[in-house]
Design an enzyme around this catalytic site. Structure first.
Site, short mmCIF file in Angstrom:
data_model
loop_
_atom_site.label_atom_id
_atom_site.label_comp_id
_atom_site.label_asym_id
_atom_site.label_seq_id
_atom_site.Cartn_x
_atom_site.Cartn_y
_atom_site.Cartn_z
N HIS A 359 0.79 -1.23 0.00
CA HIS A 359 0.00 0.00 0.00
C HIS A 359 0.82 1.28 0.00
O HIS A 359 0.25 2.37 -0.04
CB HIS A 359 -0.92 0.04 1.22
CG HIS A 359 -2.16 -0.78 1.03
ND1 HIS A 359 -3.31 -0.27 0.49
CD2 HIS A 359 -2.42 -2.07 1.30
CE1 HIS A 359 -4.23 -1.21 0.44
NE2 HIS A 359 -3.71 -2.32 0.92
N LYS A 547 -9.49 13.81 4.09
CA LYS A 547 -8.59 12.66 4.14
C LYS A 547 -7.79 12.77 5.41
O LYS A 547 -7.81 13.81 6.07
CB LYS A 547 -7.67 12.64 2.91
CG LYS A 547 -7.02 13.99 2.62
CD LYS A 547 -6.19 13.98 1.36
CE LYS A 547 -7.00 13.98 0.08
NZ LYS A 547 -6.92 12.76 -0.69
N ARG A 548 -7.06 11.72 5.78
CA ARG A 548 -6.21 11.82 6.95
C ARG A 548 -5.22 12.98 6.80
O ARG A 548 -4.82 13.32 5.69
CB ARG A 548 -5.44 10.50 7.15
CG ARG A 548 -6.29 9.41 7.77
CD ARG A 548 -6.80 9.80 9.15
NE ARG A 548 -5.75 9.80 10.13
CZ ARG A 548 -5.50 8.80 10.97
NH1 ARG A 548 -6.25 7.71 10.97
NH2 ARG A 548 -4.51 8.89 11.84
C1 LIG Z 1 -12.34 7.09 1.35
C2 LIG Z 1 -11.95 7.41 2.72
C3 LIG Z 1 -10.61 7.65 3.03
C4 LIG Z 1 -9.51 7.63 1.98
O1 LIG Z 1 -9.40 8.93 1.44
P1 LIG Z 1 -8.12 9.36 0.57
O2 LIG Z 1 -8.52 10.71 0.04
O3 LIG Z 1 -7.99 8.36 -0.52
O4 LIG Z 1 -6.96 9.41 1.47
C5 LIG Z 1 -10.28 7.96 4.33
N1 LIG Z 1 -11.21 8.02 5.29
C6 LIG Z 1 -12.52 7.82 5.04
C7 LIG Z 1 -13.51 7.93 6.15
C8 LIG Z 1 -12.94 7.50 3.75
O5 LIG Z 1 -14.24 7.28 3.50
#
Ligand SMILES: *Cc1c(COP(=O)(O)O)cnc(C)c1O
Length: 810
Positions: A359, A547-548
């Site tokens: 990943h 996102k995080r």
């Molecule tokens: C989809 C999702 C992520 C992943 O988001 P990215 O933008 O790909 O890092 C993280 N947290 C939640 C709650 C999500 O639904």
């Protein structure tokens, strides 16, 4: 109940169950009562399908895939289970008829937050697609008593609260004590030579833990398939000991011991894309792996009369990142020590069963455990890992002379550290990356030498998302608008969304698309007002980054742009700009200082910008706290711009980008992760791409040549922002952001925020211009929706099933 149930039948059933199961009349029922009654109705429906599915797999002796993951970020299940059972419309109408707000009822469920972010959400989407495509596939994970922390923002700072999601009964799980298995930690290993000269291993003085499974049904879409997500809970092995212990002085020692056992499934580690080498985390990993492998072998034996030599015909195990990579030595251990296979036979079986998904290439995320820790906690497993390593290194020495010098970089155990990704590559038959660029970087750079040793193992499987949850469920008005023009076939075959391309110039259709987006924005604006008291303009551009929080994801670049716009407006208050709303949602790992500083900065900028009368509401900044699946479901249907601005080469794939594209947002992003594949499908005119490429970034890392201070010295806009961080705003020293300032100027801006600043601003100017041309914008939006079918996890799972798992639909 079934998808043919009428509204009145459901109304009657709810009324009846309210009496028999909750002991209440409907008129006295709360939303919570109704929630439990509906879940009970759905469970009745599911249970029979669950049994039937299990029987069918057994009868057909189906080959099965087991998806091992430390995280499953499933979110709420009632609405998606209703949807997949074909009962959602009926339930919505029945609830309304009874005077209940369906949304309020569904929101009674506590998000199952057993994951950090993308990796855990991917696992959840995969399970949905497996079941919906009629594949025999099951998840194995851990039933953490505490999920990912709940985030509050207080005075702009992140505060973490425990997420005790099991406070109230969780109606989807079934405890299965009959399927519990024993796990051994620590102790000593004794070796005996048997009469025939072979070796036998016995373990003594081990600590024993019971793994008790809780099963959660995974419901396929309108196909009556119910697969299983099995989550293991750690418990103390025997309750008889308790009576003995209570009679003597060992009582408190006993309680202490019990508590430390239960800690194994106590909480989810809150780190995303970073490695924490705590012993408890290693215990969790072995706990998951040992319980799952024992369970898989037990169920093989129950269903097959053939020897375990044929296990690879019936079983394939996908490990989600290296976290479950102890599956390799654990399977070896069981085959050799308990089933008496030779090393060679056990190795052949193991390496034909395990497949590994990588990943990330971030070095801070790569798992390496001190060899002593594994030796102490898992002595027999360590011996096996050591032997795998010896044989692997010997093979390089003998057969691959040109790699002799590189043995320390390839060895599974090197400098007293055990490298889990090397173990996973050597012990599996498949290694996949999660987007084309990511797999390319693995093959050409990060894992180049492994690729030269095992070229046929490496393959790409670009991530996906379930369009059932992320379009059909979260954006029902868009879904029905799509169905109105291209028919409902896209629901089963998401690729057919491509037919929407015929409507990208169809004005009446685009008008309707515009209306739906606007309704979603109004709903989100109301939600924002209720939650935060901030009034946002629903005609403004909703610019979303959720996102995080991570340096590589560059929320900092985003907020720099906001500060820049603010500074411009202060200099020139009458500037005619399109109003914009910047939305953020992000949790930072509790120990990640710089990430928390960025959260503080975003909130500080929000409080300044939102309250400055001179800005006249042209800019709004909103940080929504506690980003999780349910919040994502609220925000995504209302997004105009999807910010995907990671430093190129750092984001393996991303899935948030896919969710927003599917809901008609336009991506503003770097050439990173799946953004690249999105661009290839929609074309340059339907996406905003800017910034360094991965090759350029990697070149700077290896050869130098980037000096952040040069940009500070030459770009007035950048210098002004950095000085504001250093000195505090308006000369007030009260709040300053020296750590961010120092990281950029004294650590040479490791994520190229300054380098990409100018092209990012330019891209935003293009966004603003494009938005002014409504119809062009809407046609871009529809083009994105039309191509989003390729990012359904149904496509991803189809690829895994045919090229890695060799799985048949049942
Ligand atoms: C989809 C999702 C992520 C992943 O988001 P990215 O933008 O790909 O890092 C993280 N947290 C939640 C709650 C999500 O639904």
């Amino acid at each position: 109940m079934s998808r043919h149930t009428t509204i009145n039948e459901l109304v009657e059933c709810i009324t009846e169950k309210m009496k028999t199961e909750r002991g209440k009349d409907l008129k006295d029922a709360t939303d919570k009562d109704v929630y439990y009654v509906i879940t009970s109705i759905v469970n009745d429906e599911l249970n029979s399908h669950w049994l039937k599915t299990e029987k069918k797999y057994r009868k057909k002796k189906a080959r099965q895939v087991y998806y091992l993951s430390m995280e499953f970020l499933v979110g709420r299940l009632l609405e998606s289970n209703l949807l997949n059972c074909g009962l959602l419309d009926t339930a919505n109408k029945a609830l309304q008829k009874l005077g209940f707000d369906p949304e309020k009822v569904y929101f009674q469920e506590h998000d199952a937050g057993l994951g950090n972010g993308g990796l855990g959400r991917l696992a959840a989407c995969f399970l949905d697609s497996l079941a919906s495509l009629n594949y025999p596939g099951h998840g194995y994970g851990i039933r953490y008593r505490y999920g990912l922390f709940e985030q509050r923002i207080i005075h702009g700072n992140q505060i973490e609260l425990p997420d005790y999601w099991l406070k109230e009964e969780y109606p989807w799980e079934r405890r299965r004590v009959d399927e519990a298995v024993k796990i051994h930690f620590c102790g000593q290993v004794h070796m005996f030579k048997k009469n025939d000269g072979s070796l036998e291993f016995r373990y003594e003085n081990t600590d024993q833990v019971m793994a008790v499974p809780y099963d959660i049904p995974i419901v396929g879409y309108e196909n009556e398939v119910v697969n299983n997500l099995r989550l293991w809970s750690a418990e103390s092995p025997s309750s008889e000991d308790e009576d003995v212990a209570s009679q003597n002085s060992q009582y408190y020692h006993h309680l202490d011991h019990k508590h430390s056992i239960e800690q194994i499934s106590g909480f989810l580690y809150p780190d995303d894309s970073s490695f924490e080498g705590k012993e408890l985390r290693l215990k969790q990993q072995y706990f998951l792996v040992s319980a799952s492998i024992q369970n898989i072998i037990k169920s093989y034996k129950k269903n097959s009369k053939k020897s375990l030599n044929y296990l690879p015909e019936k079983v394939v195990i996908q490990i989600n990142d290296t976290h479950p990579s102890l599956a390799i030595p654990e399977l070896m251990r069981i085959l050799m020590d308990e089933e008496h296979f030779s090393w060679n036979d056990a190795w052949k079986i193991t390496t034909n069963i395990i497949a590994y998904t990588n990943h990330t290439t971030l070095s801070e995320a790569l798992e390496t455990w001190p060899k002593e820790m594994i030796q102490n906690l898992l002595p027999r497993l360590y011996m096996i890992i050591d032997e795998i390593n010896e044989r692997f290194c010997k093979k390089i020495w003998m057969d691959h002379h040109h790699l002799r010098d590189k043995i320390p970089e390839l060895a599974i155990i090197a400098y007293d550290q055990v490298h889990m990704s090397r173990l996973a590559i050597v012990g599996s038959f498949s290694v996949n990356g999660v987007a084309r660029i990511h797999t390319d970087i693995l093959i050409k750079k990060e894992m180049k030498d492994f690729y030269s040793l095992f070229p046929s193992k490496f393959n790409n499987k670009t991530n996906g998302i379930t369009h059932r949850r992320w379009l059909l469920q979260v954006n029902p008005n868009l879904a029905s608008l799509i169905t109105d023009v291209i028919g409902p076939q896209w629901i089963k075959r998401p690729n057919q969304l491509i037919s929407l391309l015929r409507y990208t110039k169809d004005r009446p259709f685009l008008d309707k698309i515009d209306q739906v987006k606007h309704e979603n924005k109004k709903a989100l604006a109301k939600f924002i007002f209720d939650r935060t008291g901030i009034l946002v303009d629903d005609q403004s551009i909703f610019d979303v980054q959720i996102k995080r929080l991570h340096e590589y994801k560059r929320q900092l670049l985003n907020i720099f742009h906001v500060i820049y716009l603010y500074n411009e407006l202060k200099d020139n208050p009458n500037q005619d700009i399109t109003p914009r709303t910047f939305l953020f949602g992000a949790k930072a790992a509790p120990s990640y200082h710089l990430a928390k500083e960025v959260i503080k900065l975003i909130n500080k900028v929000a409080s300044i910008v939102n309250h400055d009368p001179e800005i006249k509401d042209k800019l709004k900044v909103v940080f929504l706290e506690n980003y999780n699946v349910s919040l994502a479901e609220k925000i995504i249907p209302a997004a105009d711009i999807s910010e995907q601005i990671s430093t190129a080469s750092k984001e393996a794939s991303g899935t948030g980008n896919m969710k927003m594209m599917m809901n008609g947002a336009i991506t503003l992003g770097t050439l990173d992760g799946a953004n690249i594949e999105i661009r290839d499908f929609v074309g340059d005119r339907n996406i905003f791409i800017f910034g360094l490429t991965a090759d350029e970034v990697l070149h700077y890392y290896h050869h130098g040549g980037y000096v952040a201070r040069d940009i500070y010295n030459t770009d007035d806009r950048v210098r002004r922002i950095l000085d504001q961080l250093n000195e505090g705003w308006f000369g007030s020293q009260e709040i300053e952001f020296k750590d961010i300032y120092y990281n950029i100027l004294y650590h040479n801006d490791p994520y190229f925020v300054l380098k990409d600043f100018d092209p990012y601003i330019e891209s935003h100017e293009l966004v603003e211009q494009s938005y002014r041309d409504k119809f062009t914008w809407l046609s871009m939006s529809v083009t994105n929706i039309a191509h989003s079918g390729k990012f359904s996890s149904d496509r991803t799972i189809q690829e895994y099933a045919s090229s890695i798992w060799k799985l048949n639909k049942i």
